[in-house]
Design a protein around this motif. Structure first.
Motif, mmCIF file in Angstrom:
data_model
loop_
_atom_site.group_PDB
_atom_site.id
_atom_site.type_symbol
_atom_site.label_atom_id
_atom_site.label_comp_id
_atom_site.label_asym_id
_atom_site.label_seq_id
_atom_site.Cartn_x
_atom_site.Cartn_y
_atom_site.Cartn_z
ATOM 1 N N LEU A 1 0.856 -1.185 0.000
ATOM 2 C CA LEU A 1 0.000 0.000 0.000
ATOM 3 C C LEU A 1 0.895 1.239 0.000
ATOM 4 C CD1 LEU A 1 -2.848 1.374 0.386
ATOM 5 C CD2 LEU A 1 -2.353 1.312 2.848
ATOM 6 N N VAL A 2 0.643 2.155 -0.928
ATOM 7 C CA VAL A 2 1.389 3.409 -0.988
ATOM 8 C C VAL A 2 0.402 4.566 -0.946
ATOM 9 C CG1 VAL A 2 3.061 4.798 -2.259
ATOM 10 C CG2 VAL A 2 3.169 2.296 -2.405
ATOM 11 N N PRO A 3 0.186 5.198 0.207
ATOM 12 C CA PRO A 3 -0.643 6.403 0.247
ATOM 13 C C PRO A 3 0.004 7.501 -0.598
ATOM 14 C CG PRO A 3 -0.333 5.510 2.454
ATOM 15 C CD PRO A 3 0.625 4.783 1.551
ATOM 16 N N LEU A 4 -0.794 8.190 -1.384
ATOM 17 C CA LEU A 4 -0.294 9.232 -2.281
ATOM 18 C C LEU A 4 -0.680 10.606 -1.744
ATOM 19 C CD1 LEU A 4 -1.293 7.514 -5.652
ATOM 20 C CD2 LEU A 4 0.940 7.472 -4.514
ATOM 21 N N HIS A 5 0.286 11.501 -1.710
ATOM 22 C CA HIS A 5 0.077 12.816 -1.095
ATOM 23 C C HIS A 5 0.268 13.900 -2.151
ATOM 24 C CE1 HIS A 5 0.144 10.633 2.649
ATOM 25 N NE2 HIS A 5 1.355 10.174 2.383
ATOM 26 N N PRO A 6 -0.805 14.370 -2.783
ATOM 27 C CA PRO A 6 -0.684 15.361 -3.865
ATOM 28 C C PRO A 6 -0.127 16.692 -3.402
ATOM 29 C CG PRO A 6 -2.982 15.069 -3.216
ATOM 30 C CD PRO A 6 -2.201 13.990 -2.527
ATOM 31 N N HIS A 7 -0.311 17.036 -2.132
ATOM 32 C CA HIS A 7 0.137 18.345 -1.656
ATOM 33 C C HIS A 7 1.656 18.455 -1.600
ATOM 34 C CE1 HIS A 7 -0.199 15.708 1.860
ATOM 35 N NE2 HIS A 7 0.733 16.445 2.431
ATOM 36 N N VAL A 8 2.372 17.337 -1.593
ATOM 37 C CA VAL A 8 3.832 17.392 -1.621
ATOM 38 C C VAL A 8 4.381 16.717 -2.878
ATOM 39 C CG1 VAL A 8 4.093 17.538 0.871
ATOM 40 C CG2 VAL A 8 3.990 15.281 -0.221
ATOM 41 N N SER A 9 3.518 16.505 -3.877
ATOM 42 C CA SER A 9 3.918 15.842 -5.123
ATOM 43 C C SER A 9 3.760 16.745 -6.337
ATOM 44 C CB SER A 9 3.116 14.555 -5.310
ATOM 45 O OG SER A 9 3.297 13.666 -4.226
ATOM 46 N N GLN A 10 3.525 18.043 -6.112
ATOM 47 C CA GLN A 10 3.407 19.031 -7.185
ATOM 48 C C GLN A 10 2.255 18.711 -8.136
ATOM 49 O OE1 GLN A 10 7.070 20.681 -8.627
ATOM 50 N NE2 GLN A 10 8.303 19.699 -7.044
ATOM 51 N N GLU A 11 1.184 18.132 -7.608
ATOM 52 C CA GLU A 11 -0.023 17.849 -8.392
ATOM 53 C C GLU A 11 -1.004 18.995 -8.186
ATOM 54 O OE1 GLU A 11 -1.622 13.955 -7.915
ATOM 55 O OE2 GLU A 11 0.344 12.986 -7.870
ATOM 56 N N ILE A 12 -0.749 20.094 -8.868
ATOM 57 C CA ILE A 12 -1.497 21.323 -8.625
ATOM 58 C C ILE A 12 -2.954 21.212 -9.054
ATOM 59 C CG2 ILE A 12 -0.992 22.414 -10.850
ATOM 60 C CD1 ILE A 12 -0.516 25.040 -9.271
ATOM 61 N N PHE A 13 -3.264 20.257 -9.916
ATOM 62 C CA PHE A 13 -4.640 20.112 -10.398
ATOM 63 C C PHE A 13 -5.482 19.223 -9.479
ATOM 64 C CE2 PHE A 13 -1.745 20.457 -14.094
ATOM 65 C CZ PHE A 13 -2.105 21.733 -14.505
ATOM 66 N N HIS A 14 -4.878 18.679 -8.439
ATOM 67 C CA HIS A 14 -5.617 17.821 -7.511
ATOM 68 C C HIS A 14 -6.447 18.683 -6.565
ATOM 69 C CE1 HIS A 14 -6.450 14.773 -4.431
ATOM 70 N NE2 HIS A 14 -6.085 13.866 -5.319
ATOM 71 N N PRO A 15 -7.691 18.272 -6.247
ATOM 72 C CA PRO A 15 -8.548 19.100 -5.364
ATOM 73 C C PRO A 15 -7.987 19.289 -3.960
ATOM 74 C CG PRO A 15 -9.562 16.952 -5.819
ATOM 75 C CD PRO A 15 -8.421 17.093 -6.761
#
Length: 560
Positions: A321-335
């Protein structure tokens, strides 16, 4: 009492000025080859759009010119959006207040750190019966100014003041920093503060004076600035739309590849995105122990693809299991790009997911142990949690709130230890870059909008600090492992090593004196080989006998 003679001050490590740092060749290579070209896309786009419109040449462009104009126009619109988001995060932080009693206990724990007369080089792990040795049992007493423990404390605490000489820090300066550290709020004149806050500041300041063997001069020093991470202006460096599109495209292609090649699935549980792979026929009670990998700052899947792929390839019988963290992954289009989960929400959500998957039981340790004694076959085995860098914060939150769910822990370049000393925040946010690697970290990671928002508006030092006594089976080499690199540019790895070793962590500490941040995870490196050796070894029961486990301490890695 402060010493009266200047020669004593000069000999004091806490009075020495930080050595000046000059920029080396690698800094300029990165600056001109990577930073300036990427940074210049936005102003060049503005210049091209304005020129094309003012001159009217937009109507004379061929299809290639119009395509270039359209791309530049998209960059212009996106830069306005990026600027509005940057202004938004410059506002006040939204961290909920911590309980004052908990914060006072935390400060007492900080002040006790290093008080015990324990030598990291002379600690006898085999003959010590105390499972939780060290500083928590010590009393805070007034130290002499020249006591090595006082000197060490002063020298490290001054990091929160830009590493100025300790004697330049006055009482109002310390109050300013303490008020942020305790109440996460800007300091007002002392007399205007609530009486309870005044009492707390006085008590903590007196304890610091006792611990440091010194007294603070009255008033404030205009040349001294306390570092207050969540109150200071946010440092954001703009980057173009094409950068974020490249990151999004890369992560999208990697998702498709992982689904196709490794049979993984992507899902969302109560706002937490994750990657998961469960081997066919795996059983929660008899199968291999599940692995949970908490990634760090950077580019998400793009950055950690090789390590995750290595996990999928070399641990095929283990669920992953790999939780994904958009706020520290430069995924600016993520809500959720600018809405990271706090420690309680993150721990609760991950615990709920593990319970739903049947990998660990979501209940208190005592209840789990009682149920295990009644019917061991019905209790899930728990998970092996691996964390890298910033991922060690979430790892720490799980150990604080749900320690029974994490039965094995592996910390790689952890930033959660000794974070109260200020090196992490100073190096990542405040220190000017002088090498190419530092510039890469500062521009491509630290100055990115989502990362800056997380670190400078959602950083909770109390929640992020993990203490030795909060780690289950911290000295058991079969259940806990630590990886550190001596040349880590983000954390003071030598301080972390000394802290861990002073508490008896020996066999399960892998320290590479020449290792850099993230180097232990590189494919084929001695560090990665040791990570997977530990991860896939046959798990053994705990025992206080020296012969129950083979030594795994590597103070210097083998030659590759």
């Amino acid at each position: 009492m402060q010493p009266k003679h200047a020669n004593k001050l000069a000999a004091d490590l806490a009075e020495q000025l930080a050595p000046s740092r000059t920029r080396d060749l690698s800094f300029y290579v990165v600056l001109f080859a990577a930073v300036i070209p990427l940074w210049s896309i936005v102003p060049l786009s503005w210049a091209f759009v304005i020129y094309s419109l003012r001159s009217g040449k937009i109507w004379t462009y061929a299809w290639a010119g119009r395509a270039l104009f359209a791309a530049a126009l998209c960059e212009v619109f996106f830069s306005v959006h990026h600027y509005s988001l940057a202004r938004f995060i410059r506002g006040p932080h939204s961290l909920p207040p911590n309980k004052l009693v908990e914060l006072q206990q935390a400060f007492n724990r900080v002040l006790k750190s290093g008080l015990a007369d324990l030598s990291e080089d002379g600690y006898d792990e085999e003959s010590l019966d105390d499972e939780r040795p060290g500083s928590p049992a010590e009393e805070i007493t007034t130290l002499r100014y020249d006591d090595p423990r006082a000197v060490d404390f002063r020298n490290n605490l001054r990091t929160w003041f830009g590493k100025v000489p300790w004697s330049q820090i006055h009482k109002e300066d310390m109050y300013t920093w303490l008020y942020w550290a305790i109440f996460n709020a800007p300091y007002a004149p002392f007399d205007s503060l609530p009486k309870s806050h005044q009492t707390t500041l006085k008590e903590v300041c007196q304890l610091i004076e006792a611990r440091s063997g010194s007294t603070f001069p009255e008033g404030s020093n205009p040349s001294v600035r306390a570092l207050r991470l969540t109150l200071d202006p946010v440092s954001v460096v703009w980057r173009p739309l094409v950068w974020y599109l490249g990151v999004a495209l890369s992560n999208y292609l990697l998702r498709r590849k992982m689904v196709r090649k490794w049979n993984v699935e992507f899902g969302t549980y109560h706002g937490l995105d994750y990657l998961i792979r469960i081997p066919p026929g795996w059983n929660a009670h008899t199968g291999r122990r599940p692995i949970v990998f908490m990634h760090g700052l950077g580019l998400g899947l793009t950055q950690y693809n090789r390590f995750i792929t290595h996990l999928l390839r070399n641990a095929p019988e283990h669920p992953l299991l790999v939780p994904l963290h958009p706020h520290v992954s430069q995924e600016i289009f993520h809500p959720r790009f600018l809405r990271p989960m706090g420690r309680r929400d993150m721990a609760r959500t991950l615990a709920g997911l593990l319970d739903k998957l049947g990998w660990a039981k979501w209940q208190e340790k005592a209840e789990s142990e009682a149920e295990a004694e009644a019917d061991p076959a019905r209790v899930p085995m728990g998970v092996t949690m691996i964390s890298h860098s910033n991922g060690s914060f979430a790892h720490a939150w799980m150990l604080k709130h749900y320690p029974a769910m994490v039965t094995r822990s592996c910390f790689i370049d952890p930033v959660t230890f000794c974070s109260w000393e200020g090196d992490l925040c100073y190096n990542f946010v405040y220190r000017p870059a002088s090498t190419g690697m530092e510039l890469v970290i500062k521009f491509f990671v630290g100055g990115e909008l989502g990362v800056a928002n997380f670190l400078q508006r959602h950083f909770d030092w109390y929640a992020n600090s993990l203490w030795y006594e909060e780690i289950p089976n911290a000295r058991d080499p079969n259940k806990t492992m630590f990886f550190l690199g001596g040349k880590d540019a983000i954390v003071n790895a030598d301080r972390v090593r000394r802290y861990l070793m002073s508490h008896g962590i020996r066999k399960n500490l892998w320290y590479d004196p020449n290792g850099r941040h993230g180097q232990a995870m590189l494919r084929g490196s001695p560090g990665q080989k040791e990570i997977f050796r530990w991860l896939l070894q046959t798990e053994k029961p705990s025992s206080s006998s020296p012969s129950s486990s083979k030594p795994s301490l590597l103070l210097s890695p083998p030659s590759s």
